[in-house]
Scaffold this motif. Structure first.
Motif, PDB file in Angstrom:
ATOM      1  N   THR A   1     140.959 -15.418  14.690  1.00 63.81           N
ATOM      2  CA  THR A   1     139.860 -14.509  14.111  1.00 63.81           C
ATOM      3  C   THR A   1     139.268 -14.699  12.886  1.00 63.81           C
ATOM      4  O   THR A   1     139.905 -14.894  11.807  1.00 63.81           O
ATOM      5  CB  THR A   1     140.059 -13.318  14.316  1.00 63.81           C
ATOM      6  OG1 THR A   1     140.642 -12.777  13.272  1.00 63.81           O
ATOM      7  CG2 THR A   1     140.562 -12.610  15.818  1.00 63.81           C
ATOM      8  N   GLY A   2     137.683 -14.737  12.615  1.00 64.08           N
ATOM      9  CA  GLY A   2     137.384 -14.845  11.399  1.00 64.08           C
ATOM     10  C   GLY A   2     135.927 -15.551  11.452  1.00 64.08           C
ATOM     11  O   GLY A   2     135.992 -16.854  11.647  1.00 64.08           O
TER      12      GLY A   2
ATOM     13  N   GLU B   1     134.730 -17.037   8.873  1.00 61.71           N
ATOM     14  CA  GLU B   1     134.971 -18.310   7.902  1.00 61.71           C
ATOM     15  C   GLU B   1     135.674 -19.512   8.372  1.00 61.71           C
ATOM     16  O   GLU B   1     135.512 -20.588   7.738  1.00 61.71           O
ATOM     17  CB  GLU B   1     135.871 -17.900   6.556  1.00 61.71           C
ATOM     18  CG  GLU B   1     137.226 -17.468   6.901  1.00 61.71           C
ATOM     19  CD  GLU B   1     137.942 -16.228   7.594  1.00 61.71           C
ATOM     20  OE1 GLU B   1     136.979 -15.749   8.379  1.00 61.71           O
ATOM     21  OE2 GLU B   1     138.876 -15.959   7.421  1.00 61.71           O
TER      22      GLU B   1
ATOM     23  N   ASP C   1     133.998 -12.297  13.692  1.00 65.40           N
ATOM     24  CA  ASP C   1     134.162 -11.077  13.248  1.00 65.40           C
ATOM     25  C   ASP C   1     133.044 -10.038  13.951  1.00 65.40           C
ATOM     26  O   ASP C   1     132.267  -9.579  13.019  1.00 65.40           O
ATOM     27  CB  ASP C   1     134.378 -10.671  11.749  1.00 65.40           C
ATOM     28  CG  ASP C   1     135.621 -11.514  11.193  1.00 65.40           C
ATOM     29  OD1 ASP C   1     136.950 -11.271  11.758  1.00 65.40           O
ATOM     30  OD2 ASP C   1     135.721 -12.020  10.289  1.00 65.40           O
TER      31      ASP C   1
ATOM     32  N   GLY D   1     142.310 -10.390  10.805  1.00 62.97           N
ATOM     33  CA  GLY D   1     141.665  -9.003  11.330  1.00 62.97           C
ATOM     34  C   GLY D   1     142.418  -8.178  11.557  1.00 62.97           C
ATOM     35  O   GLY D   1     142.020  -7.095  12.125  1.00 62.97           O
TER      36      GLY D   1
ATOM     37  N   ASP E   1     137.997  -6.157   9.330  1.00 63.96           N
ATOM     38  CA  ASP E   1     139.468  -6.160  10.316  1.00 63.96           C
ATOM     39  C   ASP E   1     139.143  -5.270  11.525  1.00 63.96           C
ATOM     40  O   ASP E   1     139.508  -4.091  11.547  1.00 63.96           O
ATOM     41  CB  ASP E   1     140.523  -5.821   9.368  1.00 63.96           C
ATOM     42  CG  ASP E   1     140.616  -6.940   8.302  1.00 63.96           C
ATOM     43  OD1 ASP E   1     140.454  -8.160   8.531  1.00 63.96           O
ATOM     44  OD2 ASP E   1     140.953  -6.639   7.020  1.00 63.96           O
TER      45      ASP E   1
HETATM   46 MG    MG Z   1     139.511 -12.177   8.785  1.00 57.79          MG
END
Ligand code: MG
Ligand code: AMP
Length: 415
Positions: free
Chosen positions: A178-179, A181, A221, A244, A251
């Protein structure tokens, strides 16, 4: 904060073996057998020759004998062997009636197509013959449930006609990075982006743990996307989410899990690296899913996988909750340990390579009763996966601060 030992106990309590299933023999390698296996055949199924040679009557002392026929593996002799005669057999061929020994070709000289001279005329009865049922008899118990099916066992199961076998199935483990970025390894990160290293790393770790990995796409996210992809991951036996789970604004994982009915067992443990670890269980009517929210930093993700997910996967596969064994070692340098949380520090153990040895070498490990030397490696914290690449062990230290001197005895885990 929850102690590592207590967290391990909670994971172990929830990690139960999967329901046994029948699988094709070709899919059963390295799985745990979940049935008792009894042979329905004799092995070998007939008296067979172990050599290329002549089937003879062992008491026959004739030097020159008539060759009755030539039998390859897969063919059946038709003529009984009597004194003064012999049948030419290839390795694996069934023994003809009347014969009770095999004389190797090397012990004979052909005279012509139909006649052969024997140099050995006194074979012991049974020479070069594997008698019917010598290895295994009909009705004999071959394997007990609980054993791991190595290549050898797979071969025997094939021999006795078990084309399918009841096993503890291979756990299916989904990976959900997850993320916002994250970009894939084949993409170029824009400003503020990094490549998703945890996904491929965990997929490889899952394969090494003997489970089947399911790689899910990276979840942004975003609550909705996270819920959708976590939902997909709940089809597996274990779901590893990474990132997260800390306390940041983005998160969102613990909330998404709660909304999908995954019950939290613990969140945050006294471990360095790995403090944000989340663990919970989703119960369905007929199965359960173990969910690990691994911290996003790669070293933390790896450490939490090794410490918690790997033993859980082993338990699901029927191998028992296999906590990584600790190896006793000696520190090669002074180390000022600040304590606080249980620590798993990247380290290099000198004797790890020499504990295996090649032909002609002697086992040098611990030759003078010495423990392997271990060096705690310099690293830039839990984002520094490169430091971990030099490591072949994790040094495990407790919660108390300690001034360790070179030569101090410490515990390590091989990775
Ligand atoms: Mg993250
Ligand atoms: P998070 O727990 O989501 O705040 O992530 C902690 C740190 O780990 C951040 O710097 C993330 O960029 C990094 N991170 C999270 N997921 C991954 C991943 N799949 N691969 C590499 N780094 C990651």
């Amino acid at each position: 904060m929850l102690a590592v030992e207590e967290a391990l106990r909670l994971v172990e309590q929830n990690a139960r073996p999967l329901a046994p299933r029948r699988v094709a023999l070709g899919d059963a390698a390295e799985l745990v057998l979940a049935e008792a296996v009894t042979s329905t055949v004799n092995s070998p199924p007939y008296d067979k020759t172990l050599m290329d040679g002549y089937a003879v009557v062992s008491s026959d002392r004739a030097e020159v004998r008539e060759v009755l026929e030539e039998i390859g593996a897969g063919s059946v002799p038709r003529r009984p062997v009597t004194p003064g005669t012999a049948t030419r057999l290839m390795t694996g061929a069934p023994l003809p009636e009347g014969a009770d020994a095999v004389v190797a070709f090397e012990q004979t000289e052909p005279i012509d197509e139909r006649t052969v001279r024997f140099r050995q005329t006194d074979p012991a009865p049974g020479q070069h013959i594997l008698a019917i049922g010598a290895a295994l008899r009909i009705g004999q118990r071959v394997f007990e449930p609980g054993i791991v099916l190595r290549p050898i066992e797979i071969g025997i199961l094939a021999e006795i006609g078990h084309a399918e076998v009841q096993v503890q199935p291979r756990p299916r483990v989904a990976v959900l990075p997850t993320g916002n970025e994250l970009v894939a390894a084949n993409e170029n990160p824009a400003a503020g982006q990094i490549r998703n290293s945890n996904g491929p790393m965990l997929t490889a770790a899952i394969a090494r743990a003997g489970a089947a990995a399911i790689e899910l796409p990276v979840a942004r996210d975003d609550r909705q996307e996270l819920r959708r992809l976590v939902g997909a991951g709940l089809h597996a036996d274990v779901l590893l989410i990474c990132g997260g789970v800390s306390a940041g604004k983005f998160d969102l994982v613990p909330d998404a899990l709660a909304e999908l009915g995954v019950e939290e067992v613990f969140h945050k443990i006294a471990l360095r690296p790995g403090k944000p670890l989340w663990f919970g269980v989703k119960n369905f009517d007929d199965r359960q899913v173990l969910v690990f929210g691994l911290p996003g930093n790669p070293v933390s993700s790896f450490v939490c996988f090794e410490l918690f997910a790997r033993p859980a996967i082993a338990a699901l596969a029927g191998r028992g909750f296999g906590v990584a064994p600790l190896v006793a070692a000696r520190l090669s340098h002074d180390f000022d340990y600040k304590g606080g949380r249980t620590s798993c520090l990247p380290a290099r153990m000198s004797a790890a390579e020499i504990s295996s040895y090649g032909p002609g070498e002697s086992d040098r490990s611990g030759s003078n009763g010495d423990l392997p030397l271990v060096e705690i490696l310099p690293w830039h914290g839990s984002a520094d996966l490169v430091a971990l690449a030099r490591a072949n062990a994790l040094v495990r230290l407790g919660t108390e601060p300690e001034r360790l001197s070179a030569g101090a005895r410490i515990d390590a885990i091989r990775v």
